[in-house]
Design an enzyme around this catalytic site. Structure first.
Site, PDB file in Angstrom:
ATOM      1  N   SER A 114      65.614  13.419  16.250  1.00 31.50           N
ATOM      2  CA  SER A 114      64.733  12.602  16.817  1.00 31.50           C
ATOM      3  C   SER A 114      63.258  12.699  16.468  1.00 31.50           C
ATOM      4  O   SER A 114      62.491  13.249  17.398  1.00 31.50           O
ATOM      5  CB  SER A 114      64.993  12.212  18.344  1.00 31.50           C
ATOM      6  OG  SER A 114      65.097  13.381  18.951  1.00 31.50           O
ATOM      7  N   GLY A 156      64.252  18.562  17.773  1.00 30.33           N
ATOM      8  CA  GLY A 156      63.846  19.808  16.852  1.00 30.33           C
ATOM      9  C   GLY A 156      64.534  19.595  15.379  1.00 30.33           C
ATOM     10  O   GLY A 156      65.033  18.686  15.190  1.00 30.33           O
ATOM     11  N   LEU A 157      63.867  20.398  14.352  1.00 34.41           N
ATOM     12  CA  LEU A 157      64.527  20.280  13.147  1.00 34.41           C
ATOM     13  C   LEU A 157      65.954  20.624  12.839  1.00 34.41           C
ATOM     14  O   LEU A 157      66.507  21.237  13.957  1.00 34.41           O
ATOM     15  CB  LEU A 157      63.708  21.266  12.370  1.00 34.41           C
ATOM     16  CG  LEU A 157      62.203  20.882  12.116  1.00 34.41           C
ATOM     17  CD1 LEU A 157      61.592  22.267  11.196  1.00 34.41           C
ATOM     18  CD2 LEU A 157      61.984  19.825  11.119  1.00 34.41           C
ATOM     19  N   GLY A 197      68.663  22.758  12.249  1.00 30.41           N
ATOM     20  CA  GLY A 197      69.133  24.004  12.278  1.00 30.41           C
ATOM     21  C   GLY A 197      68.086  24.808  13.188  1.00 30.41           C
ATOM     22  O   GLY A 197      68.008  26.126  13.356  1.00 30.41           O
ATOM     23  N   ALA A 198      67.422  24.245  14.224  1.00 29.10           N
ATOM     24  CA  ALA A 198      66.538  24.681  14.914  1.00 29.10           C
ATOM     25  C   ALA A 198      67.351  25.422  16.289  1.00 29.10           C
ATOM     26  O   ALA A 198      66.927  26.133  17.036  1.00 29.10           O
ATOM     27  CB  ALA A 198      65.461  23.912  15.638  1.00 29.10           C
ATOM     28  N   GLY A 199      68.671  24.742  16.567  1.00 24.56           N
ATOM     29  CA  GLY A 199      69.463  25.303  17.616  1.00 24.56           C
ATOM     30  C   GLY A 199      69.640  24.177  18.669  1.00 24.56           C
ATOM     31  O   GLY A 199      70.082  24.756  19.841  1.00 24.56           O
ATOM     32  N   LYS A 200      69.250  22.989  18.732  1.00 21.67           N
ATOM     33  CA  LYS A 200      69.555  21.980  19.326  1.00 21.67           C
ATOM     34  C   LYS A 200      71.072  22.038  20.004  1.00 21.67           C
ATOM     35  O   LYS A 200      71.505  22.200  21.056  1.00 21.67           O
ATOM     36  CB  LYS A 200      69.314  20.545  19.002  1.00 21.67           C
ATOM     37  CG  LYS A 200      67.662  20.306  18.371  1.00 21.67           C
ATOM     38  CD  LYS A 200      67.603  19.048  17.789  1.00 21.67           C
ATOM     39  CE  LYS A 200      68.369  18.733  16.580  1.00 21.67           C
ATOM     40  NZ  LYS A 200      68.354  19.932  15.470  1.00 21.67           N
ATOM     41  N   THR A 201      71.906  21.772  19.006  1.00 27.07           N
ATOM     42  CA  THR A 201      73.493  21.816  19.303  1.00 27.07           C
ATOM     43  C   THR A 201      73.917  23.124  19.969  1.00 27.07           C
ATOM     44  O   THR A 201      74.725  23.045  20.913  1.00 27.07           O
ATOM     45  CB  THR A 201      74.115  21.518  18.012  1.00 27.07           C
ATOM     46  OG1 THR A 201      73.750  20.068  17.521  1.00 27.07           O
ATOM     47  CG2 THR A 201      75.733  21.474  18.198  1.00 27.07           C
TER      48      THR A 201
END
Length: 177
Positions: free
Chosen positions: A86, A12-13, A15-19
């Protein structure tokens, strides 16, 4: 909790919340006694892929290297949580094929929302022309066409996103009570 090796790939972009999602899942899985590794894109770039830039070729090589490590861990029974922008579908598919036991999680938030969450100031710098080739601004992000899980992080609570991912891992047979 019993489990099988799997790579859970959060894309995801910025700041999208992945981490954020992967960190919460990691806490839950560690507490349950799972063998686990977390490969965060920012940390990987300072260690495993230091020296790579942000051209398409370098980004692809970065993802290939993360994928290689993920494959080694996964085949040895480890749950691998990868959090990396990615941006390109083709390289994500290449990694999926290499790893085999692969679950793609799309942390989906609109660009405007990601810019609001911009804790590192990267979008602001990209908009000002200080960062070239920034994903979502002047470099594309190719959203997954059929991820196993989509977390709409602008519309759902963190707990809901975490539960969706864990439920899918259970449904696919990677986790069992």
């Amino acid at each position: 909790m019993e489990h099988r090796g799997v790579t859970v790939w959060f894309t995801g972009l910025s700041g999208a919340g992945k981490t954020t999602i992967s960190q919460q899942i990691a806490k839950r899985l560690k507490k349950a006694g799972c063998k686990l590794e977390v490969l965060d894109g920012d940390i990987v770039r300072t260690n495993l892929t230091k020296g790579l830039g942000f051209s398409k070729e370098d980004r692809d090589e970065n993802i290939r290297r993360i994928g290689f490590v993920s494959h080694l861990l996964t085949r040895n029974g480890v749950i691998v949580l990868v959090s990396a922008i990615s941006p390109y579908r083709e390289i994500r598919q290449e990694v999926r094929e290499r790893v085999g036991d692969f679950v793609e999680v799309f942390a989906n938030a609109p660009l405007a929302e990601c810019e609001k969450r911009d804790v590192k100031g990267l979008y602001k710098r990209a908009r000002a022309g200080e960062i070239k080739g920034f994903t979502g601004i002047d470099d594309p992000y190719e959203a997954p066409e059929s991820p196993e899980v989509e977390c709409r992080t602008d519309l759902e609570e963190l707990k809901e996103s975490v539960e969706k991912v864990l439920a899918k891992l259970t449904e696919l047979g990677y986790l069992s009570a």
